[in-house]
Motif scaffolding. Structure first.
Motif, PDB file in Angstrom:
ATOM      1  N   ASP A  16     -52.622 -31.650  29.819  1.00 38.96           N
ATOM      2  CA  ASP A  16     -51.187 -31.905  29.955  1.00 38.96           C
ATOM      3  C   ASP A  16     -50.369 -30.979  29.049  1.00 38.96           C
ATOM      4  O   ASP A  16     -49.315 -30.475  29.453  1.00 38.96           O
ATOM      5  CB  ASP A  16     -50.874 -33.368  29.617  1.00 38.96           C
ATOM      6  N   THR A  17     -50.852 -30.757  27.828  1.00 34.58           N
ATOM      7  CA  THR A  17     -50.148 -29.859  26.906  1.00 34.58           C
ATOM      8  C   THR A  17     -50.098 -28.448  27.468  1.00 34.58           C
ATOM      9  O   THR A  17     -49.034 -27.802  27.473  1.00 34.58           O
ATOM     10  CB  THR A  17     -50.841 -29.855  25.532  1.00 34.58           C
ATOM     11  N   LEU A  18     -51.234 -27.933  27.933  1.00 34.51           N
ATOM     12  CA  LEU A  18     -51.279 -26.580  28.492  1.00 34.51           C
ATOM     13  C   LEU A  18     -50.408 -26.470  29.740  1.00 34.51           C
ATOM     14  O   LEU A  18     -49.747 -25.440  29.957  1.00 34.51           O
ATOM     15  CB  LEU A  18     -52.725 -26.195  28.814  1.00 34.51           C
ATOM     16  N   MET A  20     -47.646 -28.253  30.454  1.00 31.11           N
ATOM     17  CA  MET A  20     -46.242 -28.237  30.042  1.00 31.11           C
ATOM     18  C   MET A  20     -45.854 -26.897  29.430  1.00 31.11           C
ATOM     19  O   MET A  20     -44.797 -26.328  29.744  1.00 31.11           O
ATOM     20  CB  MET A  20     -45.969 -29.364  29.036  1.00 31.11           C
ATOM     21  N   VAL A  21     -46.714 -26.388  28.562  1.00 25.94           N
ATOM     22  CA  VAL A  21     -46.401 -25.143  27.857  1.00 25.94           C
ATOM     23  C   VAL A  21     -46.394 -23.963  28.813  1.00 25.94           C
ATOM     24  O   VAL A  21     -45.519 -23.088  28.746  1.00 25.94           O
ATOM     25  CB  VAL A  21     -47.404 -24.918  26.705  1.00 25.94           C
ATOM     26  N   LEU A  22     -47.347 -23.921  29.738  1.00 32.40           N
ATOM     27  CA  LEU A  22     -47.428 -22.803  30.683  1.00 32.40           C
ATOM     28  C   LEU A  22     -46.175 -22.706  31.540  1.00 32.40           C
ATOM     29  O   LEU A  22     -45.537 -21.647  31.623  1.00 32.40           O
ATOM     30  CB  LEU A  22     -48.664 -22.965  31.578  1.00 32.40           C
ATOM     31  N   TRP A  23     -45.800 -23.816  32.169  1.00 34.52           N
ATOM     32  CA  TRP A  23     -44.652 -23.781  33.076  1.00 34.52           C
ATOM     33  C   TRP A  23     -43.334 -23.640  32.337  1.00 34.52           C
ATOM     34  O   TRP A  23     -42.418 -22.947  32.799  1.00 34.52           O
ATOM     35  CB  TRP A  23     -44.648 -25.036  33.959  1.00 34.52           C
ATOM     36  N   SER A  24     -43.210 -24.260  31.189  1.00 38.52           N
ATOM     37  CA  SER A  24     -41.964 -24.113  30.432  1.00 38.52           C
ATOM     38  C   SER A  24     -41.834 -22.694  29.879  1.00 38.52           C
ATOM     39  O   SER A  24     -40.721 -22.167  29.764  1.00 38.52           O
ATOM     40  CB  SER A  24     -41.891 -25.136  29.296  1.00 38.52           C
ATOM     41  N   THR A  25     -42.948 -22.052  29.554  1.00 35.06           N
ATOM     42  CA  THR A  25     -42.902 -20.651  29.119  1.00 35.06           C
ATOM     43  C   THR A  25     -42.408 -19.758  30.248  1.00 35.06           C
ATOM     44  O   THR A  25     -41.579 -18.860  30.029  1.00 35.06           O
ATOM     45  CB  THR A  25     -44.297 -20.172  28.658  1.00 35.06           C
ATOM     46  N   LEU A  26     -42.909 -19.993  31.451  1.00 34.65           N
ATOM     47  CA  LEU A  26     -42.472 -19.199  32.598  1.00 34.65           C
ATOM     48  C   LEU A  26     -40.970 -19.336  32.825  1.00 34.65           C
ATOM     49  O   LEU A  26     -40.256 -18.330  32.988  1.00 34.65           O
ATOM     50  CB  LEU A  26     -43.239 -19.644  33.858  1.00 34.65           C
ATOM     51  N   VAL A  27     -40.465 -20.566  32.800  1.00 36.84           N
ATOM     52  CA  VAL A  27     -39.031 -20.793  32.992  1.00 36.84           C
ATOM     53  C   VAL A  27     -38.235 -20.185  31.834  1.00 36.84           C
ATOM     54  O   VAL A  27     -37.163 -19.606  32.041  1.00 36.84           O
ATOM     55  CB  VAL A  27     -38.735 -22.309  33.116  1.00 36.84           C
ATOM     56  N   THR A  28     -38.768 -20.305  30.629  1.00 36.96           N
ATOM     57  CA  THR A  28     -38.089 -19.750  29.452  1.00 36.96           C
ATOM     58  C   THR A  28     -37.949 -18.241  29.552  1.00 36.96           C
ATOM     59  O   THR A  28     -36.879 -17.682  29.258  1.00 36.96           O
ATOM     60  CB  THR A  28     -38.865 -20.111  28.166  1.00 36.96           C
ATOM     61  N   VAL A  29     -39.009 -17.566  29.966  1.00 35.73           N
ATOM     62  CA  VAL A  29     -38.954 -16.104  30.100  1.00 35.73           C
ATOM     63  C   VAL A  29     -37.972 -15.705  31.196  1.00 35.73           C
ATOM     64  O   VAL A  29     -37.163 -14.777  31.013  1.00 35.73           O
ATOM     65  CB  VAL A  29     -40.361 -15.541  30.400  1.00 35.73           C
ATOM     66  N   LEU A  30     -38.007 -16.408  32.318  1.00 33.95           N
ATOM     67  CA  LEU A  30     -37.091 -16.095  33.422  1.00 33.95           C
ATOM     68  C   LEU A  30     -35.637 -16.331  33.035  1.00 33.95           C
ATOM     69  O   LEU A  30     -34.736 -15.628  33.507  1.00 33.95           O
ATOM     70  CB  LEU A  30     -37.448 -16.940  34.649  1.00 33.95           C
ATOM     71  N   GLY A  31     -35.385 -17.313  32.169  1.00 25.61           N
ATOM     72  CA  GLY A  31     -34.014 -17.589  31.752  1.00 25.61           C
ATOM     73  C   GLY A  31     -33.587 -16.816  30.519  1.00 25.61           C
ATOM     74  O   GLY A  31     -32.457 -16.336  30.439  1.00 25.61           O
ATOM     75  N   GLY A  32     -34.495 -16.667  29.557  1.00 27.19           N
ATOM     76  CA  GLY A  32     -34.137 -16.034  28.295  1.00 27.19           C
ATOM     77  C   GLY A  32     -34.096 -14.523  28.346  1.00 27.19           C
ATOM     78  O   GLY A  32     -33.300 -13.900  27.625  1.00 27.19           O
ATOM     79  N   LEU A  33     -34.922 -13.908  29.190  1.00 25.90           N
ATOM     80  CA  LEU A  33     -34.953 -12.444  29.269  1.00 25.90           C
ATOM     81  C   LEU A  33     -33.616 -11.859  29.712  1.00 25.90           C
ATOM     82  O   LEU A  33     -33.064 -10.986  29.026  1.00 25.90           O
ATOM     83  CB  LEU A  33     -36.086 -12.000  30.191  1.00 25.90           C
ATOM     84  N   PRO A  34     -33.049 -12.303  30.844  1.00 21.49           N
ATOM     85  CA  PRO A  34     -31.737 -11.757  31.222  1.00 21.49           C
ATOM     86  C   PRO A  34     -30.632 -12.094  30.231  1.00 21.49           C
ATOM     87  O   PRO A  34     -29.724 -11.279  30.014  1.00 21.49           O
ATOM     88  CB  PRO A  34     -31.468 -12.388  32.596  1.00 21.49           C
ATOM     89  N   LEU A  35     -30.687 -13.268  29.616  1.00 14.91           N
ATOM     90  CA  LEU A  35     -29.678 -13.625  28.609  1.00 14.91           C
ATOM     91  C   LEU A  35     -29.722 -12.670  27.419  1.00 14.91           C
ATOM     92  O   LEU A  35     -28.693 -12.192  26.939  1.00 14.91           O
ATOM     93  CB  LEU A  35     -29.884 -15.056  28.128  1.00 14.91           C
ATOM     94  N   GLY A  36     -30.938 -12.393  26.939  1.00 13.30           N
ATOM     95  CA  GLY A  36     -31.087 -11.492  25.806  1.00 13.30           C
ATOM     96  C   GLY A  36     -30.630 -10.078  26.129  1.00 13.30           C
ATOM     97  O   GLY A  36     -29.979  -9.419  25.301  1.00 13.30           O
ATOM     98  N   ILE A  37     -30.938  -9.616  27.325  1.00 17.92           N
ATOM     99  CA  ILE A  37     -30.505  -8.276  27.742  1.00 17.92           C
ATOM    100  C   ILE A  37     -28.989  -8.222  27.868  1.00 17.92           C
ATOM    101  O   ILE A  37     -28.352  -7.248  27.452  1.00 17.92           O
ATOM    102  CB  ILE A  37     -31.184  -7.888  29.073  1.00 17.92           C
ATOM    103  N   PHE A  87     -37.906 -39.054  33.774  1.00 19.09           N
ATOM    104  CA  PHE A  87     -37.897 -38.336  32.492  1.00 19.09           C
ATOM    105  C   PHE A  87     -39.204 -38.552  31.740  1.00 19.09           C
ATOM    106  O   PHE A  87     -39.329 -38.182  30.575  1.00 19.09           O
ATOM    107  CB  PHE A  87     -36.714 -38.789  31.617  1.00 19.09           C
ATOM    108  N   ILE A  88     -40.186 -39.123  32.428  1.00 18.86           N
ATOM    109  CA  ILE A  88     -41.479 -39.417  31.818  1.00 18.86           C
ATOM    110  C   ILE A  88     -42.554 -38.561  32.485  1.00 18.86           C
ATOM    111  O   ILE A  88     -42.540 -38.379  33.702  1.00 18.86           O
ATOM    112  CB  ILE A  88     -41.832 -40.907  31.948  1.00 18.86           C
ATOM    113  N   GLY A  89     -43.476 -38.062  31.694  1.00 19.79           N
ATOM    114  CA  GLY A  89     -44.595 -37.309  32.231  1.00 19.79           C
ATOM    115  C   GLY A  89     -44.485 -35.816  31.958  1.00 19.79           C
ATOM    116  O   GLY A  89     -43.419 -35.305  31.599  1.00 19.79           O
ATOM    117  N   PRO A  90     -45.586 -35.081  32.127  1.00 20.11           N
ATOM    118  CA  PRO A  90     -45.603 -33.656  31.802  1.00 20.11           C
ATOM    119  C   PRO A  90     -44.659 -32.814  32.640  1.00 20.11           C
ATOM    120  O   PRO A  90     -44.044 -31.870  32.131  1.00 20.11           O
ATOM    121  CB  PRO A  90     -47.069 -33.256  32.028  1.00 20.11           C
ATOM    122  N   SER A  91     -44.518 -33.130  33.928  1.00 17.06           N
ATOM    123  CA  SER A  91     -43.611 -32.351  34.774  1.00 17.06           C
ATOM    124  C   SER A  91     -42.165 -32.509  34.328  1.00 17.06           C
ATOM    125  O   SER A  91     -41.394 -31.544  34.303  1.00 17.06           O
ATOM    126  CB  SER A  91     -43.754 -32.769  36.239  1.00 17.06           C
TER     127      SER A  91
END
Length: 223
Positions: A16-18, A20-37, A87-91
């Motif tokens: 469950d930890t992996l 959550m971290v995997l998918w949230s990392t993907l969304v973070t990169v897709l959102g944070g990369l254009p913002l930072g640029i 609002f409950i669960g890994p997803s």
């Protein structure tokens, strides 16, 4: 609690930890990369100079970074429920994890992109290179080792966030540590959970460091 009782709990918590971290990392990169640029491009002297837009993005990013994750997690419960249906669960935890990490990663992207030699940008510009070309072939390519290092740091932060999410309905090792370690006063289970988190963080850091060294070596070779 015996090891045979611990094993399925720890295995499911790790999965469950992996997840959550995997998918949230993907969304973070897709959102944070254009913002930072955008923070770099719209800044004073940037290719898309727009001080108003730059300040607005900067304020949003700063507000996002300043909020403690546990408070953000609770505040986003209605939004998470609207997006996922619960609002409950890994997803469900992917939503607040990503929203909490995007501003953090955006600043790392901004720092990495600012380190790129401006002379390279001017050279491509003088040859008629468009802004998308400059971003893709100069800024992102030259900043890639720093960006990978930023992703590594962000993943480690998300692992910590995912452990906190266990206090508010999230699954993963954090939830298992609270439910079966803290609440049942099982010190052994708690220590094993902490050890697993340390192992995951160490593996992520080693992989990230290896990728950065490989990219830096390739950069020196091509130059």
């Amino acid at each position: 609690m015996t090891w045979s009782e611990m094993q399925p709990l720890l295995t499911q918590g790790t999965i469950d930890t992996l997840y959550m971290v995997l998918w949230s990392t993907l969304v973070t990169v897709l959102g944070g990369l254009p913002l930072g640029i955008l923070l770099v491009l719209t800044d004073k002297g940037g290719l898309l100079q727009n001080i108003v837009v730059n300040k607005v993005i900067g304020v949003i990013v700063n507000i996002g970074r300043s909020l403690p994750f546990i408070i953000l997690l609770i505040a986003l419960i209605p939004f998470t429920t609207w997006i996922v249906g619960t609002f409950i669960g890994p997803s469900a935890m992917i939503v607040p994890l990503a929203i909490g990490a995007i501003p953090f990663f955006a600043r790392l992207v901004e720092t990495a992109v600012r380190e790129v030699d401006h002379g390279l940008v001017e050279a491509v510009q003088s040859m008629g290179g468009s802004i998308p070309t400059i971003v893709r072939k100069v800024l992102l390519r030259q900043a890639l080792p720093s960006l990978v290092s930023g992703v590594t740091t962000t993943v480690i932060v998300l692992i910590g966030y995912s452990a906190m999410a266990g206090a508010v309905g999230g699954e993963g090792l954090g939830s298992k540590a609270i439910t079966y370690g803290f609440q049942r006063f099982d010190d052994q289970f708690m220590l094993i959970t902490v050890a697993l988190l340390i192992v995951i963080v160490t593996v992520v850091q080693l992989i990230g460091d290896g990728a950065v060294r490989l990219l830096a070596r390739r950069g020196r070779t091509t130059s």
